[in-house]
Design an enzyme around this catalytic site. Structure first.
Site, short mmCIF file in Angstrom:
data_model
loop_
_atom_site.label_atom_id
_atom_site.label_comp_id
_atom_site.label_asym_id
_atom_site.label_seq_id
_atom_site.Cartn_x
_atom_site.Cartn_y
_atom_site.Cartn_z
NE ARG A 139 0.57 0.96 7.58
CZ ARG A 139 1.05 1.85 6.71
NH1 ARG A 139 0.39 2.98 6.51
NH2 ARG A 139 2.16 1.61 6.06
CG ASP A 335 4.76 3.47 -1.51
OD1 ASP A 335 4.36 2.60 -0.73
OD2 ASP A 335 5.42 4.46 -1.14
#
Length: 456
Positions: A139, A335
């Site tokens: 990431r 999310d």
């Protein structure tokens, strides 16, 4: 495809869930675990404060435990007050009391942990190395490394500091004005935490407002944060955090609640109530999106827990229709889009999401992975560089195997989608739900969702 990275095949973590179809309406009251974001921040600020802080409602997921363990590794005494690890007592060492860790600090799968800790470690007068699991090591970290380097920290890592592990040598920092290129609460919080150690007033602007738990929690520990009318956030460091007199209480996590809210919206005859859910506007995008889709969602018993608004959320089933998602709601629901994709695949009409390329750099490439999984289950979904276009169907075919790629939210979203499938869906690499929602399956079963672990 822009920021897309090779996270689609990021993690083989094991664990297979078998889910759906629901045998009847979903009913009951649910208490979901404490907010994940606030749990991270409560441990960080309490550890850096002078005095003893009690925290209740802590989420004992693997991600938050990783944060707690980091501070233990740097000399902080943390007492768990119950076996479930939802309450803890943190003996803070002060802003300048952390000790150099003996080994590498392990963030596990926790992106929030590693990005916020970059700001904390940038202010320390020792060198430390922070890393994580295979998924986290893919990431992007440049978004937090760049500002702390400007503030004076020395950071080394893969790809010029964009990939873990990162070695951070902190010291005396100088304040900066940071203009974030991405709408990310993690970037904002990293800069504010580094600003606690900086000489001068740290200011920042972000392209769209993001979750503001750091700004709300810092004043509880004696550190004011100013938010101007134009959105500029300013922190003038007090050079001390102080444990609050009262315990820190963490509301129930809206991201966790959303899985059950979507399931109840989809399964005919359902009526559930989710207790004491955080309804902070910067975390409430999921409810705005679902309301726009026609969901029957009602707030009851609104109150405040510390500086955070909460309410009981009642959800009853009803026909959902699709919509074009408002770009302003994207950061506030980032999310929750995996499970919103599941809702859209079973709604009436065409659902369109744009400006959500941030989904590609989460625990997995959530656009690609959800598109693959839903398509395998029979959904009509077209992947786009920054989102998706979904044509809703009356039901999904199911009868297939899908891969969550070690992403907790993908696994739980597919459990929800399976409740309206014609036959079971097997979800592989689902064990990662332990990072954020260890008791998801037991709570789902309690209200009537059809889900079980393969080997249970």
């Amino acid at each position: 495809m822009g920021n897309r990275y090779d996270g689609k095949n990021a993690m083989n973590v094991g664990g297979t869930l078998i889910a759906g179809p629901a045998s009847g309406p979903l009913k009951g009251d649910i208490v979901v675990p404490g907010d994940k974001s606030m749990s991270h921040r409560s441990v960080m600020l309490a550890s850096l404060a002078d005095g003893v802080t009690e925290v209740h409602g802590f989420l004992p997921g693997e991600d938050n435990i990783s944060t707690a363990q980091m501070f233990i590794d740097m000399g902080v005494n943390i007492e768990w007050l119950n076996d479930k690890k939802t309450s803890l007592r943190i003996h803070g060492v002060g802003l300048h009391g952390l000790k150099a860790p003996i080994g590498v600090l392990d963030a596990g799968n926790a992106g929030t942990c590693v990005r916020l800790m970059t700001g904390v470690l940038a202010g320390q007068d020792f060198a430390s190395t922070i890393s994580g699991d295979a998924s986290l090591c893919k990431r992007p970290m440049q978004r937090v490394v760049a500002p702390v380097r400007r503030m004076g920290a020395k950071v080394e890592g893969g790809d010029g500091g964009n990939l873990l592990p990162l070695t951070i040598r902190g010291g005396k920092l100088k304040a900066i004005h940071h203009v974030s290129e991405v709408a990310s609460a993690q970037v904002k919080s990293c800069v504010l935490l580094a600003g606690l150690y900086a000489d001068g007033v740290t200011t920042l602007n972000e392209p769209k407002p993001t979750r503001d738990h750091t700004e709300r929690m810092l004043p509880l520990f004696g550190q004011p944060v100013d938010v101007a009318d134009d959105g500029t956030i300013s922190l003038s460091p007090c050079d001390q955090l102080t444990a609050p007199k009262d315990a820190v209480h963490i509301p129930a996590d809206p991201s966790s609640a959303c899985f059950f809210a979507v399931a109840a919206s989809l399964v005919e005859g359902s009526d559930i109530t989710l207790k004491s859910i955080g309804i902070n506007a910067r975390r409430d995008g999921w409810r705005r999106v679902m309301h726009g889709m026609g969901a029957n969602v009602t707030l009851l018993n609104e109150s405040m827990v510390g500086k955070e608004p909460v309410a009981d959320v009642r959800v009853r089933s009803g026909g959902l229709h699709a919509l074009l998602v408002d770009p302003n709601d994207v950061p506030d629901a980032i999310d929750e889009f995996p499970v919103i994709f599941a809702a859209a695949s079973l709604a009436d009409g065409e659902f369109v999401l744009r400006d959500a390329e941030e989904l590609r750099v989460k625990e997995s490439d959530r656009i690609a992975v959800m598109a693959d999984a839903l398509r395998a289950a029979g959904a009509d979904i077209a992947e786009k560089p920054d989102g998706a276009v979904i044509q809703g169907l009356a039901s999904l075919a199911g009868g297939t195997d899908v891969d969550a790629h070690g992403d907790h939210r993908i696994a739980m979203a597919m459990v929800v989608a399976a409740q309206r499938a014609k036959s079971e869906i097997r979800i592989h690499n689902a064990a990662a739900i332990a990072t954020s929602f260890p008791n998801f399956v037991s709570l789902a079963q309690r209200i009537g969702m059809n889900v079980r672990w393969e080997n249970a």
